[in-house]
Design a protein around this motif. Structure first.
Motif, PDB file in Angstrom:
ATOM      1  N   GLN A 199      -0.001   5.321   8.420  1.00 51.97           N
ATOM      2  CA  GLN A 199      -1.457   5.299   8.498  1.00 51.97           C
ATOM      3  C   GLN A 199      -1.988   4.803   7.161  1.00 51.97           C
ATOM      4  O   GLN A 199      -1.715   5.412   6.120  1.00 51.97           O
ATOM      5  CB  GLN A 199      -1.997   6.698   8.800  1.00 51.97           C
ATOM      6  CG  GLN A 199      -3.506   6.788   8.839  1.00 51.97           C
ATOM      7  CD  GLN A 199      -4.116   6.013   9.990  1.00 51.97           C
ATOM      8  OE1 GLN A 199      -3.615   6.066  11.123  1.00 51.97           O
ATOM      9  NE2 GLN A 199      -5.183   5.283   9.723  1.00 51.97           N
ATOM     10  N   MET A 200      -2.736   3.714   7.193  1.00 54.42           N
ATOM     11  CA  MET A 200      -3.242   3.095   5.970  1.00 54.42           C
ATOM     12  C   MET A 200      -4.764   3.170   5.972  1.00 54.42           C
ATOM     13  O   MET A 200      -5.406   2.588   6.850  1.00 54.42           O
ATOM     14  CB  MET A 200      -2.773   1.647   5.884  1.00 54.42           C
ATOM     15  CG  MET A 200      -1.265   1.486   5.997  1.00 54.42           C
ATOM     16  SD  MET A 200      -0.723  -0.209   5.713  1.00 54.42           S
ATOM     17  CE  MET A 200      -1.463  -1.034   7.110  1.00 54.42           C
ATOM     18  N   ASN A 201      -5.302   3.890   5.018  1.00 55.25           N
ATOM     19  CA  ASN A 201      -6.754   4.057   4.884  1.00 55.25           C
ATOM     20  C   ASN A 201      -7.235   3.446   3.578  1.00 55.25           C
ATOM     21  O   ASN A 201      -6.449   3.194   2.671  1.00 55.25           O
ATOM     22  CB  ASN A 201      -7.107   5.537   4.928  1.00 55.25           C
ATOM     23  CG  ASN A 201      -6.693   6.207   6.218  1.00 55.25           C
ATOM     24  OD1 ASN A 201      -6.785   5.636   7.306  1.00 55.25           O
ATOM     25  ND2 ASN A 201      -6.217   7.446   6.117  1.00 55.25           N
ATOM     26  N   SER A 202      -8.533   3.237   3.492  1.00 59.24           N
ATOM     27  CA  SER A 202      -9.145   2.680   2.276  1.00 59.24           C
ATOM     28  C   SER A 202      -8.385   1.446   1.800  1.00 59.24           C
ATOM     29  O   SER A 202      -8.056   1.317   0.613  1.00 59.24           O
ATOM     30  CB  SER A 202      -9.159   3.743   1.169  1.00 59.24           C
ATOM     31  OG  SER A 202      -9.874   4.886   1.587  1.00 59.24           O
ATOM     32  N   LEU A 203      -8.134   0.550   2.710  1.00 62.85           N
ATOM     33  CA  LEU A 203      -7.325  -0.629   2.399  1.00 62.85           C
ATOM     34  C   LEU A 203      -8.020  -1.521   1.383  1.00 62.85           C
ATOM     35  O   LEU A 203      -9.253  -1.643   1.366  1.00 62.85           O
ATOM     36  CB  LEU A 203      -7.022  -1.402   3.670  1.00 62.85           C
ATOM     37  CG  LEU A 203      -5.903  -0.784   4.522  1.00 62.85           C
ATOM     38  CD1 LEU A 203      -5.945  -1.306   5.945  1.00 62.85           C
ATOM     39  CD2 LEU A 203      -4.541  -1.065   3.889  1.00 62.85           C
ATOM     40  N   LYS A 204      -7.186  -2.147   0.538  1.00 63.16           N
ATOM     41  CA  LYS A 204      -7.658  -3.038  -0.507  1.00 63.16           C
ATOM     42  C   LYS A 204      -7.034  -4.423  -0.292  1.00 63.16           C
ATOM     43  O   LYS A 204      -5.974  -4.544   0.304  1.00 63.16           O
ATOM     44  CB  LYS A 204      -7.224  -2.502  -1.868  1.00 63.16           C
ATOM     45  CG  LYS A 204      -7.666  -1.083  -2.159  1.00 63.16           C
ATOM     46  CD  LYS A 204      -7.095  -0.603  -3.492  1.00 63.16           C
ATOM     47  CE  LYS A 204      -7.510   0.823  -3.787  1.00 63.16           C
ATOM     48  NZ  LYS A 204      -6.943   1.302  -5.080  1.00 63.16           N
ATOM     49  N   PRO A 205      -7.673  -5.457  -0.832  1.00 62.24           N
ATOM     50  CA  PRO A 205      -7.073  -6.802  -0.694  1.00 62.24           C
ATOM     51  C   PRO A 205      -5.649  -6.861  -1.230  1.00 62.24           C
ATOM     52  O   PRO A 205      -4.816  -7.602  -0.676  1.00 62.24           O
ATOM     53  CB  PRO A 205      -8.023  -7.675  -1.506  1.00 62.24           C
ATOM     54  CG  PRO A 205      -9.345  -6.991  -1.381  1.00 62.24           C
ATOM     55  CD  PRO A 205      -9.024  -5.523  -1.405  1.00 62.24           C
ATOM     56  N   GLU A 206      -5.356  -6.084  -2.249  1.00 64.97           N
ATOM     57  CA  GLU A 206      -3.996  -6.093  -2.807  1.00 64.97           C
ATOM     58  C   GLU A 206      -2.971  -5.425  -1.904  1.00 64.97           C
ATOM     59  O   GLU A 206      -1.777  -5.453  -2.187  1.00 64.97           O
ATOM     60  CB  GLU A 206      -3.966  -5.444  -4.194  1.00 64.97           C
ATOM     61  CG  GLU A 206      -4.608  -4.079  -4.270  1.00 64.97           C
ATOM     62  CD  GLU A 206      -6.052  -4.156  -4.759  1.00 64.97           C
ATOM     63  OE1 GLU A 206      -6.810  -5.040  -4.292  1.00 64.97           O
ATOM     64  OE2 GLU A 206      -6.421  -3.299  -5.600  1.00 64.97           O
ATOM     65  N   ASP A 207      -3.412  -4.828  -0.804  1.00 61.68           N
ATOM     66  CA  ASP A 207      -2.472  -4.296   0.185  1.00 61.68           C
ATOM     67  C   ASP A 207      -1.989  -5.377   1.148  1.00 61.68           C
ATOM     68  O   ASP A 207      -1.107  -5.127   1.979  1.00 61.68           O
ATOM     69  CB  ASP A 207      -3.125  -3.172   0.990  1.00 61.68           C
ATOM     70  CG  ASP A 207      -3.432  -1.949   0.155  1.00 61.68           C
ATOM     71  OD1 ASP A 207      -4.530  -1.369   0.334  1.00 61.68           O
ATOM     72  OD2 ASP A 207      -2.591  -1.565  -0.677  1.00 61.68           O
ATOM     73  N   THR A 208      -2.562  -6.575   1.037  1.00 55.81           N
ATOM     74  CA  THR A 208      -2.157  -7.683   1.895  1.00 55.81           C
ATOM     75  C   THR A 208      -0.686  -8.011   1.682  1.00 55.81           C
ATOM     76  O   THR A 208      -0.254  -8.256   0.552  1.00 55.81           O
ATOM     77  CB  THR A 208      -3.018  -8.922   1.618  1.00 55.81           C
ATOM     78  OG1 THR A 208      -4.372  -8.645   1.986  1.00 55.81           O
ATOM     79  CG2 THR A 208      -2.509 -10.127   2.401  1.00 55.81           C
ATOM     80  N   ALA A 209       0.097  -7.979   2.764  1.00 54.97           N
ATOM     81  CA  ALA A 209       1.536  -8.198   2.661  1.00 54.97           C
ATOM     82  C   ALA A 209       2.149  -8.161   4.053  1.00 54.97           C
ATOM     83  O   ALA A 209       1.474  -7.776   5.025  1.00 54.97           O
ATOM     84  CB  ALA A 209       2.188  -7.120   1.805  1.00 54.97           C
TER      85      ALA A 209
END
Length: 124
Positions: free
Chosen positions: A82-92
């Motif tokens: 579960q991924m919350n508060s996603l940021k652009p740097e989580d792009t992968a």
């Protein structure tokens, strides 16, 4: 060998949420420690989170602590992220991995079987 298939990736705006799943087959899922890794464009694959066979223990990379939650359902042979508060740097591309050895690991060489990955894109 355990076969792993990830799903749930997609595109989301910063601050949004996604839930990844990893379906396992071929071996007894509860015999394996499980983990998520990710690889961003132009970067090496990195550890995200790991969970023990029973689900009682887990580890997280500092970059995702407090935002991501790893869990598993051994009855359904499925791992989740579960991924919350996603940021652009989580792009992968996010990969799930299985480890049969005794201890919970956080390094790529410690994991025996890997899925093909699912793309997560976070826009600002």
């Amino acid at each position: 060998q355990v076969q792993l298939v990830e799903s749930g990736g997609g595109s989301v705006q910063a601050g949004g949420s996604l839930r990844l799943a990893c379906a396992a087959s071929g071996r007894t899922f509860s015999n394996y420690h499980m983990a998520w890794f990710r690889q961003a464009p132009g970067k090496e694959r990195e550890f995200v989170a790991a969970i023990s066979r029973s689900g009682a223990s887990s580890n997280y990379a500092d970059s995702v602590k407090g935002r991501f939650l790893i869990s598993r359902d051994n009855a359904k042979n499925t791992l989740y992220l579960q991924m919350n508060s996603l940021k652009p740097e989580d792009t992968a591309i996010y990969y799930c991995a299985a480890r049969a050895a005794y201890a919970l690991g956080v390094r790529q060489p410690e994991y025996d079987d890997w899925g093909q990955g699912t793309q997560v894109t976070v826009s600002s």
